[in-house]
Each structure stands twice: as C-alpha cells, then as structure tokens.
Design an enzyme around this catalytic site. Structure first.
Site, PDB file in Angstrom:
ATOM      1  N   GLU A  55      74.653  28.877 178.960  1.00 22.38           N
ATOM      2  CA  GLU A  55      75.802  28.246 178.296  1.00 22.38           C
ATOM      3  C   GLU A  55      76.545  29.273 177.460  1.00 22.38           C
ATOM      4  O   GLU A  55      76.222  30.461 177.498  1.00 22.38           O
ATOM      5  CB  GLU A  55      75.328  27.065 177.437  1.00 22.38           C
ATOM      6  N   ASP A  73      77.645  28.296 166.624  1.00 22.09           N
ATOM      7  CA  ASP A  73      78.504  28.569 167.788  1.00 22.09           C
ATOM      8  C   ASP A  73      79.752  29.372 167.419  1.00 22.09           C
ATOM      9  O   ASP A  73      80.873  29.004 167.786  1.00 22.09           O
ATOM     10  CB  ASP A  73      78.955  27.256 168.460  1.00 22.09           C
TER      11      ASP A  73
HETATM   12  C1  6LW Z   1      76.453  24.324 172.066  1.00 19.91           C
HETATM   13  C2  6LW Z   1      75.613  24.879 173.108  1.00 19.91           C
HETATM   14  C3  6LW Z   1      74.269  24.563 172.594  1.00 19.91           C
HETATM   15  O1  6LW Z   1      77.658  23.867 172.518  1.00 19.91           O
HETATM   16  O2  6LW Z   1      74.320  23.673 171.629  1.00 19.91           O
HETATM   17  O3  6LW Z   1      72.005  24.606 172.795  1.00 19.91           O
HETATM   18  C4  6LW Z   1      75.594  23.200 171.580  1.00 19.91           C
HETATM   19  N1  6LW Z   1      73.200  25.000 173.026  1.00 19.91           N
HETATM   20  O4  6LW Z   1      75.875  26.206 173.351  1.00 19.91           O
HETATM   21  C5  6LW Z   1      75.898  22.771 170.230  1.00 19.91           C
HETATM   22  O5  6LW Z   1      75.851  23.830 169.319  1.00 19.91           O
END
Ligand code: 6LW
Length: 524
Positions: A190, A19
């Site tokens: 996300e 991330d």
């Molecule tokens: C992160 C999100 C994700 O916050 O995993 O699968 C989380 N997506 O973007 C943890 O890395």
C-alpha cells in the site's frame, strides 16, 4: 555521504499524524496527514527548515468537501492523503473509507482530489474518480506529455497489488487500473508514490501491515506504463523497517514519501510510533523524518530512527485558545482555531464561543460510545509523551432528561475512538436528581465501566489529565481549593491500538450544558 541537517527532532510532527506526504515548492515544505473519522480533515503543516513546523490550515475544512464522513466508523474516513504541486496548483488526493462494508464491496472506497492555489486554503470541492482501492497518489509525468497517473492499493482476500490508472485531471475520468507491483510478498502492499530520478521511475510502497512488521520497499522501471514483470525490485528491500529492532523505542516504521531539500539532499517522511515497552503508544502513529543517501541506484535510509519525548513543534504557551482573534476571512468574526477536532460533522449549534478562551457546550442525544454520529465533543491531539491539560468548568447545568435514560454529563476525556477512551465527568442521574457525582468513565474495547464519587457542590470545577509514558492521571479540584485530588490512574495501553491517536476532548451528553474556560496544555 551527504551532510544532512541534524537539528530536527523526531517525531517532526508529534501526536496523531499518520501517513505523511510532503511536497516542496522553492524554500517551503508542505506536509499532510490522515484524520480518519475526525473533522476538519487533513491538517496541512508548513516548514522552511524541516525542523520547525506550523499548521497553516486544514485541507477538508467544509463538510461539502467530504460529504460521506458522517457514514464512517472507527478507523474509517480519510486515509493517507498525498500532496503534490504542479504548475501553480497544489493537489491533495485521498480516500474516504467506509469500514462498515465487507472487504469485497468496492463501494467502500470513495476516492477524490481537491486543489488550491494557496496551501493554507481555501481548497476546492472534491473531484471524485473511480478507483477500486485506497491510498491513492498522484504522479505528474512531465517526461511523458504531462500525463497524470494515479497509483493506489488494491487489496482484498483474493488479490493484492499496487495498481495504476491514467487520470484526466479536468474530469476525474480514469483508465482501468493496471497492476504494477505486488510488493515483496509481505501483507498489504500500500501507500504507493512514484518519483522520477535519472531516467527511472521509482515506486515506493509500504508493506507488512501498519504494526511492527511495517516496512518501506521499492521497485523501479524505465517505462511508467510497464506491467508488473518489468519493474526491477530493489535488491536491498526493505529500504527501511524496525521489524528487526524490537528494542528500539520507535516502532511500526513505514508509509514513506521521498523528497529533496533545497540543497538537493534526500529525505523521507514516514510514520512510526513511540512505543514504550512495545505496547504503550497512545499517540498512535506520528510523523518522522529520516535522512536518505543514494548508493548509485537505490536509496539507503539512516536507521535506527531515534525519538525524543519532547520536541520543538508548536511553542507550548500553556493556554490553548478555543477561538482565533477576530478574523477578516470570517467576516470579522471569531471562529475555532484550526487545531481543534470534532467527530464527523459537528452540530455547530452545540458549540458556542464566548471569546478566545471560553465556550459553552450543549449536550445532545449522543454519547461518546455512539458510532457514526457526532456527539458534543471537541479536542486537541496529545502531542507529548508527558503533558498535562486542564480546563475549568462553570455554569454547569445537568438537567433531567424527560424522555430518555441518557445521562447528563460534562467532562474531559482522553479519547481514542468510541470503544476506547477514559473520561472524567460531572454526572447527574435521572433517578438521583440531587446526587452530583464525578465519574471516571472507562471504555476499553467497548466494555464500559463507571466509578464515581459524590461531590457536595460544584460551582467552578477544574479537571485535569496528566500523562506519562504508560499512564494517564485524572485529577480535579474546586477552583477555591489549593490541592488537586487524583480520581484515578489508568494505563494508556488500552488506548494504544488502531489507526488514530489520543485526543484530549471536552464533551457534554444529554440534557446538559457547561462553560469551559482556559484550556491549558502544558508540556512536562
Ligand atoms: C493507510 C494505509 C494503512 O491508508 O493504514 O495499514 C491506513 N495501512 O496505508 C490508515 O493509516
């Protein structure tokens, strides 16, 4: 096409570093990554050339900055920080996630930001704010009276969307979230970030889940306050994925932050895994760099992204000290180096630094398997595909535990989380007081097995873990011996899962203590 730097080597920040988010201030780049249930939280890395990176601190270095970390389970805790710089202040915004709560319980997200004038710290205590989701990001809209926005991912069984609130940076007060995009229809939109370019607000997000379907997609609008329908979707989405390149070593590409270097060239930092045979990636999700060109209105990201087994991050002097030199910032005292990680909040009385390269660890009532608490454990990320760590154990005291069945052990582990780890450990059982054993403890998806051999004596024992693309090798020898004995070879596949990556950890359980000396990490 711009001539991008070609001297960087991916992953630019190897090992468990998912991330990524980046900001540039003049000639300096600062980058942060997620740390989940580990403490201190959010390492901050610095570079002036996008090639050589050094950790300069940890954003969440004091327990009071992240008060609920002790309530988080596997894969919970600190998710997806965003770093931004605005008018002399650095901001890091993030979410503490309580994964033990059901999906529909919105108290499972605790969002906050911290600030600093120097990126190496100290960072402020948190300002908490209301946002019913995760992956929160900041945008400082200087085109628009300096209004500050928070974007985030709001996702549960009923709705999934990227939404946005206005935030009062002084108080943390937020407006009700406004849905701005739902993505291209893949699961889990996300990791949003907004950037302003040539009169457009560009929204960059991740979709498809963090596994092989991961991807980066974009939309844009002339008006940041637009509703969903007014955001124009990038016609060439996804702007990058490796979903259609299953034979590449680099997989799970996504979760990006876009930026410009000092020459005005564009790049993306993003997460990806080096997956051998698609299923061996014990270091989890690492930080990669990809050159970007703009084709008029939309970015084109160079792919496939290639990776190396070794890389230039951190000079690998073999010895990795536990402690720093005496430090004026710490009252002239010695303290643990910034790259060491604990689980949740460590009981500091169990970790005693003798000098830079020696420490004494004392066990507690907690095992490595226990969720939610902090066993005596401290470690460093596995950052190379092929490497070897060794550590000496002396003054080993494995005593009876009078009032519990807790095993007294001291050892070295390749640890992913409390359900996935392998360890080599000296062990004495309550019922067999004189029987000193060396165990291989293996926990895969929570199924624990222990195989042991009996040692006749052990004054100073050296333990080692060596890695290859697909395996871990656990070895030991007595200090006076010349040759190593291999205790066990295990596949690293069982530790290639979830959100985190392997940490090489020293640990002690039960009524025990041991002196650990001369931890070495050798890149092979
Ligand atoms: C992160 C999100 C994700 O916050 O995993 O699968 C989380 N997506 O973007 C943890 O890395």
């Amino acid at each position: 096409m711009t001539n991008h730097s070609s001297s960087y080597r991916n992953p630019i920040i190897p090992g468990f570093n998912p991330d990524p988010s980046i900001c540039r201030v003049g000639n300096d780049y600062y980058l942060v990554t997620s740390t989940f249930q580990f403490f201190p939280g959010i390492p901050i890395y610095h570079s002036q050339d996008l090639v050589n990176w050094t950790q300069i601190g940890n954003v969440l270095a004091r327990p009071e900055q992240v008060p609920d970390l002790d309530k988080t389970l596997i894969n919970g805790g600190i998710w997806a920080p965003t770093i931004r710089y605005h008018k002399g202040t650095f901001y890091v915004i993030t979410t503490n996630v309580f994964v033990d709560k059901p999906h529909l319980d919105f108290t499972r997200w605790r969002n906050f930001f911290v600030t600093a004038t120097k990126p190496s710290g100290p960072w402020s205590n948190p300002t908490f704010f209301e946002y019913p989701g995760y992956d929160t990001s900041f945008f400082f809209d200087d085109e628009n009276d300096g209004q500050v926005y928070v974007q985030g991912s709001f996702y549960h069984q009923i709705r999934k969307e990227i939404s946005q609130s206005k935030i009062n940076i002084e108080t943390g007060e937020t407006s009700a979230p406004n849905r701005i995009w739902s993505g291209t229809g893949e699961k889990a939109p996300e990791a949003p970030h907004i950037l302003y370019r040539n009169g457009w607000y560009y929204l960059i997000i991740a979709e498809g889940g963090t596994e092989t379907g991961h991807r980066v997609t974009m939309a844009r609008s002339k008006n940041i306050d637009s509703d969903e329908n007014d955001w124009e979707v990038c016609p060439t989405n996804p702007v990058i994925t490796h979903f259609d390149l299953p034979n590449e070593l680099v997989q799970c590409v996504g979760h990006a932050d876009l930026f410009q270097d000092t020459e005005g060239r564009w790049y993306m930092v993003l997460l990806a895994s080096r997956a051998y045979d698609g299923e061996h990636f014990p270091m989890g999700r690492e930080t990669f760099l990809a050159p970007v060109n703009w084709d008029g209105d939309w970015p084109i990201v160079q792919r496939p992204i290639k990776a190396v087994s070794a890389n230039s991050f951190t000079k690998r002097t073999d010895l990795r000290p536990f402690g720093t030199k005496n430090d004026d910032n710490y009252g002239g005292k010695q303290h643990w180096g910034m790259d060491w990680l604990w689980l949740r909040f460590p009981d500091t009385s169990k970790y005693h630094l003798l000098n830079q390269n020696e420490c004494i660890l004392t066990g507690s009532d907690f095992l490595l398997d226990d969720p939610k608490i902090s066993p005596t454990f401290v470690g460093l990320r596995q950052s190379h595909v092929k490497c070897r760590v060794t550590v000496e154990l002396s003054n080993i005291k494995l005593l009876q535990n009078d009032d519990s069945n807790l095993p007294s052990t001291a050892g070295l582990t390749a640890y992913l989380d409390c359900k996935h780890y392998h360890a080599i450990a000296l062990h004495r059982c309550m019922d067999q007081e004189h029987d000193l054993r060396l165990n291989h403890i293996s926990s895969t998806s929570g199924n624990k097995s222990i195989n042991s051999i009996t040692l006749s004596s052990a004054s100073t024992l050296i333990l080692a873990i060596e890695t290859s693309e697909k395996e871990f090798y656990f070895e030991y020898k007595e200090q006076k011996e010349e040759n190593w004995h291999r205790l066990v070879t295990v596949s690293n596949k069982d530790l290639s899962t979830g959100f985190t990556g392997v940490i090489f950890g020293l640990f002690v359980t039960g009524n025990a203590s041991a002196q650990y000396s001369n931890f070495s990490y050798q890149m092979l």
